[in-house]
Design a protein around this motif. Structure first.
Motif, PDB file in Angstrom:
ATOM      1  N   ALA A 142      59.071  -2.765  44.287  1.00 15.44           N
ATOM      2  CA  ALA A 142      58.012  -3.187  43.367  1.00 15.44           C
ATOM      3  C   ALA A 142      58.539  -4.281  42.438  1.00 15.44           C
ATOM      4  CB  ALA A 142      57.510  -2.003  42.550  1.00 15.44           C
ATOM      5  N   THR A 143      57.661  -5.094  41.917  1.00 12.47           N
ATOM      6  CA  THR A 143      58.055  -6.173  41.004  1.00 12.47           C
ATOM      7  C   THR A 143      57.588  -5.894  39.582  1.00 12.47           C
ATOM      8  OG1 THR A 143      56.063  -7.399  41.575  1.00 12.47           O
ATOM      9  CG2 THR A 143      58.070  -7.939  42.809  1.00 12.47           C
ATOM     10  N   LYS A 144      57.449  -4.629  39.241  1.00 11.92           N
ATOM     11  CA  LYS A 144      56.987  -4.237  37.909  1.00 11.92           C
ATOM     12  C   LYS A 144      58.073  -3.428  37.206  1.00 11.92           C
ATOM     13  CE  LYS A 144      52.165  -4.474  39.091  1.00 11.92           C
ATOM     14  NZ  LYS A 144      50.859  -3.883  39.011  1.00 11.92           N
ATOM     15  N   SER A 145      59.038  -4.143  36.648  1.00 11.36           N
ATOM     16  CA  SER A 145      60.142  -3.513  35.929  1.00 11.36           C
ATOM     17  C   SER A 145      60.153  -3.991  34.488  1.00 11.36           C
ATOM     18  CB  SER A 145      61.482  -3.868  36.579  1.00 11.36           C
ATOM     19  OG  SER A 145      61.565  -3.340  37.878  1.00 11.36           O
ATOM     20  N   GLU A 146      60.741  -3.175  33.628  1.00  8.71           N
ATOM     21  CA  GLU A 146      60.920  -3.533  32.224  1.00  8.71           C
ATOM     22  C   GLU A 146      62.379  -3.376  31.855  1.00  8.71           C
ATOM     23  OE1 GLU A 146      58.324  -1.122  29.853  1.00  8.71           O
ATOM     24  OE2 GLU A 146      56.669  -2.529  30.115  1.00  8.71           O
ATOM     25  N   ILE A 147      62.791  -4.100  30.824  1.00 10.46           N
ATOM     26  CA  ILE A 147      64.161  -3.970  30.336  1.00 10.46           C
ATOM     27  C   ILE A 147      64.333  -2.564  29.782  1.00 10.46           C
ATOM     28  CG2 ILE A 147      65.805  -4.795  28.626  1.00 10.46           C
ATOM     29  CD1 ILE A 147      64.472  -7.550  28.908  1.00 10.46           C
ATOM     30  N   TYR A 148      65.482  -1.956  30.064  1.00  5.13           N
ATOM     31  CA  TYR A 148      65.740  -0.573  29.681  1.00  5.13           C
ATOM     32  C   TYR A 148      67.112  -0.468  29.032  1.00  5.13           C
ATOM     33  CZ  TYR A 148      66.892   4.358  30.245  1.00  5.13           C
ATOM     34  OH  TYR A 148      67.273   5.656  30.027  1.00  5.13           O
ATOM     35  N   TYR A 149      67.174   0.191  27.894  1.00  2.00           N
ATOM     36  CA  TYR A 149      68.433   0.483  27.215  1.00  2.00           C
ATOM     37  C   TYR A 149      68.518   1.986  27.016  1.00  2.00           C
ATOM     38  CZ  TYR A 149      68.529  -4.493  26.158  1.00  2.00           C
ATOM     39  OH  TYR A 149      68.537  -5.862  26.253  1.00  2.00           O
ATOM     40  N   SER A 150      69.593   2.599  27.488  1.00  4.39           N
ATOM     41  CA  SER A 150      69.716   4.059  27.391  1.00  4.39           C
ATOM     42  C   SER A 150      70.292   4.508  26.048  1.00  4.39           C
ATOM     43  CB  SER A 150      70.588   4.594  28.521  1.00  4.39           C
ATOM     44  OG  SER A 150      71.895   4.053  28.432  1.00  4.39           O
ATOM     45  N   ARG A 151      71.114   3.662  25.430  1.00  8.27           N
ATOM     46  CA  ARG A 151      71.775   4.009  24.165  1.00  8.27           C
ATOM     47  C   ARG A 151      72.427   5.389  24.268  1.00  8.27           C
ATOM     48  NH1 ARG A 151      67.033   1.149  21.912  1.00  8.27           N
ATOM     49  NH2 ARG A 151      67.852  -0.854  21.315  1.00  8.27           N
ATOM     50  N   SER A 152      73.180   5.565  25.346  1.00  9.17           N
ATOM     51  CA  SER A 152      73.739   6.871  25.677  1.00  9.17           C
ATOM     52  C   SER A 152      75.025   7.218  24.925  1.00  9.17           C
ATOM     53  CB  SER A 152      74.008   6.952  27.176  1.00  9.17           C
ATOM     54  OG  SER A 152      74.865   5.890  27.568  1.00  9.17           O
ATOM     55  N   THR A 153      75.682   6.253  24.328  1.00  7.02           N
ATOM     56  CA  THR A 153      76.911   6.550  23.594  1.00  7.02           C
ATOM     57  C   THR A 153      76.716   6.225  22.117  1.00  7.02           C
ATOM     58  OG1 THR A 153      77.865   4.339  23.849  1.00  7.02           O
ATOM     59  CG2 THR A 153      78.280   5.917  25.635  1.00  7.02           C
ATOM     60  N   VAL A 154      77.584   6.747  21.307  1.00 11.94           N
ATOM     61  CA  VAL A 154      77.523   6.491  19.867  1.00 11.94           C
ATOM     62  C   VAL A 154      77.708   4.994  19.601  1.00 11.94           C
ATOM     63  CG1 VAL A 154      78.652   6.926  17.651  1.00 11.94           C
ATOM     64  CG2 VAL A 154      78.311   8.791  19.264  1.00 11.94           C
ATOM     65  N   PHE A 155      78.588   4.357  20.361  1.00 11.38           N
ATOM     66  CA  PHE A 155      78.825   2.930  20.176  1.00 11.38           C
ATOM     67  C   PHE A 155      77.540   2.136  20.378  1.00 11.38           C
ATOM     68  CE2 PHE A 155      79.957  -1.289  21.819  1.00 11.38           C
ATOM     69  CZ  PHE A 155      80.723  -1.758  20.766  1.00 11.38           C
ATOM     70  N   TYR A 156      76.814   2.428  21.468  1.00 11.50           N
ATOM     71  CA  TYR A 156      75.574   1.697  21.750  1.00 11.50           C
ATOM     72  C   TYR A 156      74.451   2.078  20.791  1.00 11.50           C
ATOM     73  CZ  TYR A 156      77.705   0.021  26.048  1.00 11.50           C
ATOM     74  OH  TYR A 156      78.524  -0.583  26.964  1.00 11.50           O
ATOM     75  N   LYS A 157      74.518   3.261  20.213  1.00 12.46           N
ATOM     76  CA  LYS A 157      73.529   3.622  19.201  1.00 12.46           C
ATOM     77  C   LYS A 157      73.768   2.839  17.915  1.00 12.46           C
ATOM     78  CE  LYS A 157      72.486   8.155  20.985  1.00 12.46           C
ATOM     79  NZ  LYS A 157      72.616   9.582  20.875  1.00 12.46           N
ATOM     80  N   LEU A 158      75.041   2.615  17.582  1.00 10.63           N
ATOM     81  CA  LEU A 158      75.385   1.857  16.383  1.00 10.63           C
ATOM     82  C   LEU A 158      75.252   0.351  16.605  1.00 10.63           C
ATOM     83  CD1 LEU A 158      78.510   3.849  15.197  1.00 10.63           C
ATOM     84  CD2 LEU A 158      76.265   3.818  14.131  1.00 10.63           C
ATOM     85  N   PHE A 159      75.575  -0.095  17.816  1.00 11.66           N
ATOM     86  CA  PHE A 159      75.550  -1.519  18.149  1.00 11.66           C
ATOM     87  C   PHE A 159      74.770  -1.734  19.441  1.00 11.66           C
ATOM     88  CE2 PHE A 159      79.612  -0.511  16.071  1.00 11.66           C
ATOM     89  CZ  PHE A 159      79.479  -1.263  14.924  1.00 11.66           C
ATOM     90  N   PRO A 160      73.447  -1.570  19.402  1.00  9.23           N
ATOM     91  CA  PRO A 160      72.652  -1.623  20.631  1.00  9.23           C
ATOM     92  C   PRO A 160      72.675  -2.977  21.335  1.00  9.23           C
ATOM     93  CG  PRO A 160      71.239  -1.544  18.705  1.00  9.23           C
ATOM     94  CD  PRO A 160      72.630  -1.326  18.224  1.00  9.23           C
ATOM     95  N   PHE A 161      72.991  -4.044  20.602  1.00  8.12           N
ATOM     96  CA  PHE A 161      72.996  -5.371  21.201  1.00  8.12           C
ATOM     97  C   PHE A 161      74.180  -5.584  22.138  1.00  8.12           C
ATOM     98  CE2 PHE A 161      74.066  -5.257  16.715  1.00  8.12           C
ATOM     99  CZ  PHE A 161      75.419  -5.581  16.720  1.00  8.12           C
ATOM    100  N   PHE A 162      75.168  -4.668  22.165  1.00  7.42           N
ATOM    101  CA  PHE A 162      76.293  -4.765  23.090  1.00  7.42           C
ATOM    102  C   PHE A 162      76.024  -4.070  24.429  1.00  7.42           C
ATOM    103  CE2 PHE A 162      78.947  -5.369  19.164  1.00  7.42           C
ATOM    104  CZ  PHE A 162      79.366  -6.654  19.484  1.00  7.42           C
ATOM    105  N   GLU A 163      74.994  -3.253  24.499  1.00  8.32           N
ATOM    106  CA  GLU A 163      74.719  -2.515  25.725  1.00  8.32           C
ATOM    107  C   GLU A 163      74.260  -3.468  26.829  1.00  8.32           C
ATOM    108  OE1 GLU A 163      72.215   1.298  27.424  1.00  8.32           O
ATOM    109  OE2 GLU A 163      71.938   0.699  25.355  1.00  8.32           O
ATOM    110  N   PRO A 164      74.837  -3.337  28.031  1.00  7.57           N
ATOM    111  CA  PRO A 164      74.402  -4.204  29.134  1.00  7.57           C
ATOM    112  C   PRO A 164      72.935  -3.962  29.470  1.00  7.57           C
ATOM    113  CG  PRO A 164      76.329  -2.882  29.758  1.00  7.57           C
ATOM    114  CD  PRO A 164      75.878  -2.412  28.423  1.00  7.57           C
ATOM    115  N   ARG A 165      72.249  -5.033  29.818  1.00  7.27           N
ATOM    116  CA  ARG A 165      70.827  -4.938  30.148  1.00  7.27           C
ATOM    117  C   ARG A 165      70.641  -4.239  31.496  1.00  7.27           C
ATOM    118  NH1 ARG A 165      67.665 -10.371  30.148  1.00  7.27           N
ATOM    119  NH2 ARG A 165      68.211 -10.174  27.972  1.00  7.27           N
TER     120      ARG A 165
END
Length: 128
Positions: free
Chosen positions: A90-113
């Motif tokens: 399918a061609t209907k996808s959206e960007i997804y961020y899991s924010r699964s670690t404390v680091f990514y919760k504090l610095f979400p802009f570092f999480e890979p897309r």
């Protein structure tokens, strides 16, 4: 009486949510933008708050989803082509961020897309 809301989507920029809000309201659906004023006053915290949440009454959920699906923009790659789900094609996808670690919760802009398919919910990373 308790009112239930359904979050139709979240947007990094309030202006994106306002455009969708206008279309839904033109169709007679009441729309609420959660965290809009907070992000308008400090746009740098949008990622930390999860963006502006576009909400409708639960009773309007199905009609609002149909309208939103007609006009929404889906994820595209660096060349402007739609992201194709490797699971269902399918061609209907959206960007997804899991924010699964404390680091990514504090610095979400570092999480890979990553991308989440709206048809089968498969999560994938972009192809290089």
């Amino acid at each position: 009486m308790k009112t239930e809301f359904y979050t139709l989507g979240s947007f990094e920029f309030p202006a994106d949510a306002v455009v969708i809000k206008g279309k839904l309201e033109a169709e007679g659906i009441a729309v609420f933008l959660k965290d809009e004023n907070t992000i308008n006053s400090d746009p740098l915290i949008s990622a930390a708050l999860g963006g502006v949440k576009l909400q409708v009454y639960s009773s309007d959920k199905e009609r609002a989803k149909d309208i939103f699906d007609e006009i929404r923009n889906y994820a595209t790659d660096d060349f402007g082509n739609p992201v194709v789900c490797p699971n269902c094609k399918a061609t209907k996808s959206e960007i997804y961020y899991s924010r699964s670690t404390v680091f990514y919760k504090l610095f979400p802009f570092f999480e890979p897309r990553k991308y989440q398919c709206m048809k089968c919910n498969f999560i994938t990373r972009p192809q290089k």
